[in-house]
Every structure is written in C-alpha cells, then in structure tokens.
Design a protein around this motif. Structure first.
Motif, PDB file in Angstrom:
ATOM      1  N   TRP A 110       0.877  -1.256   0.248  1.00  0.00           N
ATOM      2  CA  TRP A 110      -0.217  -0.440  -0.108  1.00  0.00           C
ATOM      3  C   TRP A 110       0.648   1.050   0.074  1.00  0.00           C
ATOM      4  N   PHE A 111       2.470   1.167  -0.135  1.00  0.00           N
ATOM      5  CA  PHE A 111       2.931   2.327   0.666  1.00  0.00           C
ATOM      6  C   PHE A 111       4.010   2.636  -0.934  1.00  0.00           C
ATOM      7  N   ARG A 112       4.046   1.456  -2.094  1.00  0.00           N
ATOM      8  CA  ARG A 112       4.330   1.562  -2.640  1.00  0.00           C
ATOM      9  C   ARG A 112       3.958   3.149  -3.782  1.00  0.00           C
ATOM     10  N   GLN A 113       3.273   2.990  -4.288  1.00  0.00           N
ATOM     11  CA  GLN A 113       2.813   4.214  -5.311  1.00  0.00           C
ATOM     12  C   GLN A 113       3.467   5.711  -4.402  1.00  0.00           C
ATOM     13  N   TRP A 114       2.936   5.621  -3.309  1.00  0.00           N
ATOM     14  CA  TRP A 114       3.760   6.705  -2.273  1.00  0.00           C
ATOM     15  C   TRP A 114       5.033   7.498  -2.522  1.00  0.00           C
ATOM     16  N   ALA A 115       5.817   5.885  -2.230  1.00  0.00           N
ATOM     17  CA  ALA A 115       6.821   6.233  -1.967  1.00  0.00           C
ATOM     18  C   ALA A 115       8.007   6.491  -3.302  1.00  0.00           C
ATOM     19  N   ARG A 116       7.083   6.194  -4.692  1.00  0.00           N
ATOM     20  CA  ARG A 116       7.908   6.281  -5.748  1.00  0.00           C
ATOM     21  C   ARG A 116       7.397   8.468  -6.205  1.00  0.00           C
ATOM     22  N   LEU A 117       5.748   9.075  -5.544  1.00  0.00           N
ATOM     23  CA  LEU A 117       5.929  10.042  -5.901  1.00  0.00           C
ATOM     24  C   LEU A 117       6.983  10.514  -4.703  1.00  0.00           C
ATOM     25  N   ASP A 142       5.938  18.052 -11.499  1.00  0.00           N
ATOM     26  CA  ASP A 142       4.999  19.082 -11.946  1.00  0.00           C
ATOM     27  C   ASP A 142       3.617  20.333 -11.575  1.00  0.00           C
ATOM     28  N   ASN A 143       3.838  20.429 -10.203  1.00  0.00           N
ATOM     29  CA  ASN A 143       2.926  21.006  -9.126  1.00  0.00           C
ATOM     30  C   ASN A 143       1.484  20.505  -8.931  1.00  0.00           C
ATOM     31  N   ARG A 144       1.557  19.066  -8.901  1.00  0.00           N
ATOM     32  CA  ARG A 144       0.048  19.045  -8.126  1.00  0.00           C
ATOM     33  C   ARG A 144       0.793  18.482  -7.396  1.00  0.00           C
ATOM     34  N   TRP A 145      -0.064  18.436  -6.214  1.00  0.00           N
ATOM     35  CA  TRP A 145      -0.437  17.856  -4.724  1.00  0.00           C
ATOM     36  C   TRP A 145      -0.912  16.249  -4.587  1.00  0.00           C
ATOM     37  N   PHE A 146      -0.710  15.834  -4.017  1.00  0.00           N
ATOM     38  CA  PHE A 146      -0.860  15.085  -3.836  1.00  0.00           C
ATOM     39  C   PHE A 146      -0.872  14.581  -1.774  1.00  0.00           C
ATOM     40  N   ALA A 147      -2.057  13.421  -1.382  1.00  0.00           N
ATOM     41  CA  ALA A 147      -2.215  12.913  -0.033  1.00  0.00           C
ATOM     42  C   ALA A 147      -1.775  11.602   0.226  1.00  0.00           C
ATOM     43  N   TYR A 148      -1.230  11.114   1.725  1.00  0.00           N
ATOM     44  CA  TYR A 148      -1.041   9.752   2.226  1.00  0.00           C
ATOM     45  C   TYR A 148      -1.960   9.871   3.284  1.00  0.00           C
ATOM     46  N   GLY A 185      -3.392   2.379   3.410  1.00  0.00           N
ATOM     47  CA  GLY A 185      -2.509   3.543   3.454  1.00  0.00           C
ATOM     48  C   GLY A 185      -3.401   3.906   2.584  1.00  0.00           C
ATOM     49  N   GLN A 186      -3.582   5.227   2.108  1.00  0.00           N
ATOM     50  CA  GLN A 186      -4.770   5.759   0.655  1.00  0.00           C
ATOM     51  C   GLN A 186      -3.551   6.692  -0.102  1.00  0.00           C
ATOM     52  N   LEU A 187      -3.573   6.861  -0.335  1.00  0.00           N
ATOM     53  CA  LEU A 187      -2.578   7.603  -1.776  1.00  0.00           C
ATOM     54  C   LEU A 187      -3.783   8.442  -1.682  1.00  0.00           C
ATOM     55  N   ILE A 188      -4.201   9.726  -1.413  1.00  0.00           N
ATOM     56  CA  ILE A 188      -5.092  10.611  -2.172  1.00  0.00           C
ATOM     57  C   ILE A 188      -5.037  11.783  -3.261  1.00  0.00           C
ATOM     58  N   VAL A 189      -6.148  11.132  -3.866  1.00  0.00           N
ATOM     59  CA  VAL A 189      -5.145  12.641  -5.039  1.00  0.00           C
ATOM     60  C   VAL A 189      -7.018  13.534  -5.407  1.00  0.00           C
ATOM     61  N   ASP A 190      -7.526  13.424  -5.017  1.00  0.00           N
ATOM     62  CA  ASP A 190      -8.786  14.919  -5.571  1.00  0.00           C
ATOM     63  C   ASP A 190      -8.239  15.543  -4.661  1.00  0.00           C
ATOM     64  N   PRO A 191      -8.431  16.539  -5.722  1.00  0.00           N
ATOM     65  CA  PRO A 191      -8.017  18.016  -5.231  1.00  0.00           C
ATOM     66  C   PRO A 191      -8.329  18.274  -4.303  1.00  0.00           C
ATOM     67  N   LYS A 192      -9.997  18.217  -3.867  1.00  0.00           N
ATOM     68  CA  LYS A 192     -10.924  19.154  -2.738  1.00  0.00           C
ATOM     69  C   LYS A 192     -10.338  18.276  -1.342  1.00  0.00           C
ATOM     70  N   VAL A 193      -9.766  17.348  -1.578  1.00  0.00           N
ATOM     71  CA  VAL A 193      -9.768  16.377  -0.273  1.00  0.00           C
ATOM     72  C   VAL A 193      -8.191  16.632   0.138  1.00  0.00           C
ATOM     73  N   VAL A 194      -7.161  16.548  -0.419  1.00  0.00           N
ATOM     74  CA  VAL A 194      -6.340  17.340  -0.534  1.00  0.00           C
ATOM     75  C   VAL A 194      -6.096  18.496  -0.300  1.00  0.00           C
ATOM     76  N   SER A 195      -6.748  19.594  -0.646  1.00  0.00           N
ATOM     77  CA  SER A 195      -6.746  21.208  -0.436  1.00  0.00           C
ATOM     78  C   SER A 195      -7.547  20.912   1.159  1.00  0.00           C
TER      79      SER A 195
END
Length: 279
Positions: free
Chosen positions: A95-102, A226-232, A239-249
C-alpha cells in the motif's frame, strides 16, 4: 499500528532482481551513448546520485525518469516496456509503494505524525525497535529488508537539497522513549542534526494544546515536479493515496493550521535540546 510503509502480513518483500536488471540496461545504454552519470543526469534532469541509485537497482525509477531516459537514449521503447515489469522495492508494503515513488521526486514534502517518529527521521536503532516489536513477528530477513528500504528513503533528505521537507511531531511521541533511554537520546540527537539542514523544518506540537487541527490523525502531503499535490494517510495495515484536489486542499488547510499551532522552529529546537538534556 502500521509502521510507515513497513512490510507486515499484507505485503511480503519482493525480489529486486528486476530493479537491478533495469538499472543495468540503463547503464549499458548510457555508456553506449558515451555519457557519464553526471551528463546523463543533466539531460534527464535528475541528480547523478539518483541515476546511480537506479542503475544499481536501489531505487524504483520514477515514470518521468523513464520517459526522459527514453528520449535521451534513442526512444527504442525498451525502457518503457522493462519498467512495466519492475518488482517494487523490497521492504516496502504494497500500500506504500505508489507513495514512495512520488516521494522520491517530490519538490515539497510535509509530514504530520502523532504515533511515532516518521520513517525519514528515524535512527537505525529506533527503526529496528519498531520492526522487532511488530506483530505478527517478523523474521531476520524481513527486518533487514525493512531497514534497507528505510535507509534508502532517508537519503532523500540529503540528496535532494532543493526539496523542502517539513515535519510536525507530537511532543508525546518523543516523551515515550521507545526503545529505552539510549535509543531516545540517539533519536533526539539525530532529529536535531537533520533539523540543521537548510531544506528541513521540524516543529513540535506541544503536549498541552487547547486547539489542534490534526486530531483526525497523521498525514503526508507532497508536491510533484509538475506542481501537482498529493496526500497520503496510513492506518492499521493499510494506506490511502489521495489525489482528489478537494480532499488534498482540505488536508493542506489542516496542515497549515497545525504549523501555526505548533511551536516555532526555534522553540521546537529548544524543546528538543531540553528533552535531550533531561535523558
């Protein structure tokens, strides 16, 4: 409690043979093109240390790295196809691997933690204490794989001086003295040392705090090249990778409020020094 990307029963370590093979192909193509690691790094816009880590099979290549490497090395498609078959870094939970790459290419990385010292700030003694107390118990090979993966991630703090790292730590996590007095003393010394880096900010959230914007739990935020924001957010064996801009905001808003609620940078360092002296 999950231990920030550590392998438990839900994610066994995988072989890194494919990472080493991919790295060897990158190195062979680079050398065939007559480029040094530094020259190649300049063309793909990654540091020579990152190039070395990929070539030696120690780091999962970022998709951007693969695309830029293809452009520089002839656009054969070989690297794109090979990247699709890479096994992930051993020692990291699924569950952590995608975040680790970012995380590996982030230009901004913020972490709030209320359970334990974040992996990027841990000492080996502290990390091994967490690993050896994990349930179900881990064997020696799993513990070693986890520490190797964690130590590799920690290189980011020094190898990416243009990345801004921010940490908010709960005072109670430091007061717990996980692993005993000697481990706690070494941990605080290490955090104080890392806090001296120009690209690192460490703040402590005081034990007594009437208002707290982070009561829903730990979080991590990052900004990509590329100036995109993500959350984890991480919990028990998940673990949850969050890409929804509203939730990240929303999480950015909470983190910003916590920065104002925590001790200032100087006051945080002073508190850490007093805690160290009390051990």
């Amino acid at each position: 409690m999950a231990v920030e990307g550590a392998v438990g029963t839900a994610g066994e370590p995988e072989s890194s043979d494919s990472l080493r093979t991919f790295g060897a192909v990158v190195q062979a193509l680079r050398e065939h093109a007559g480029l040094s690691r530094e020259e190649f790094g300049e063309r793909v816009r990654f540091s020579k240390h990152t190039v070395a880590s990929v070539e030696l099979g120690r780091r999962m290549p970022d998709p951007t790295f693969v695309e830029r490497a293809e452009d520089v090395l002839g656009n054969t498609g070989a690297l794109r196809k090979a990247a699709g078959h890479l096994a992930r870094q051993p020692g990291l939970a699924a569950w952590f691997r995608q975040w680790a790459r970012l995380e590996a290419t982030a230009i901004t990385l913020y972490t709030y933690e209320c359970r334990l010292i974040p992996g990027l700030l841990q000492t080996e003694a502290y990390a091994r204490t967490l690993f050896t107390n994990q349930l179900p118990p881990l064997d020696d090979a799993q513990i070693e794989a986890q520490w190797v993966a964690r130590a590799e991630r920690q290189r980011l703090l020094r190898e990416r001086p243009n990345t801004a790292f921010g940490f908010i730590l709960e005072e109670g996590v430091l007061l717990r003295r996980t692993g005993g007095v000697e481990v706690a003393r070494g941990l605080i010394d290490h955090v104080l040392e890392i806090a001296q880096l120009r690209n690192v900010e460490v703040q402590v959230m005081p034990q007594v705090q009437e208002t707290h914007a982070g009561l829903d739990g730990p979080m991590q935020l990052l900004e990509s090249p590329d100036n995109r924001w993500f959350a984890y957010c991480e919990g028990q064996e998940s673990g949850q990778l969050i890409v929804d801009p509203k939730v990240v905001s929303m999480l950015q808003m909470r983190y910003a409020r916590m920065r104002s609620q925590a001790l200032t940078l100087q006051d945080s360092l002073s508190l850490l020094q007093r805690m160290r002296g009390a051990l």
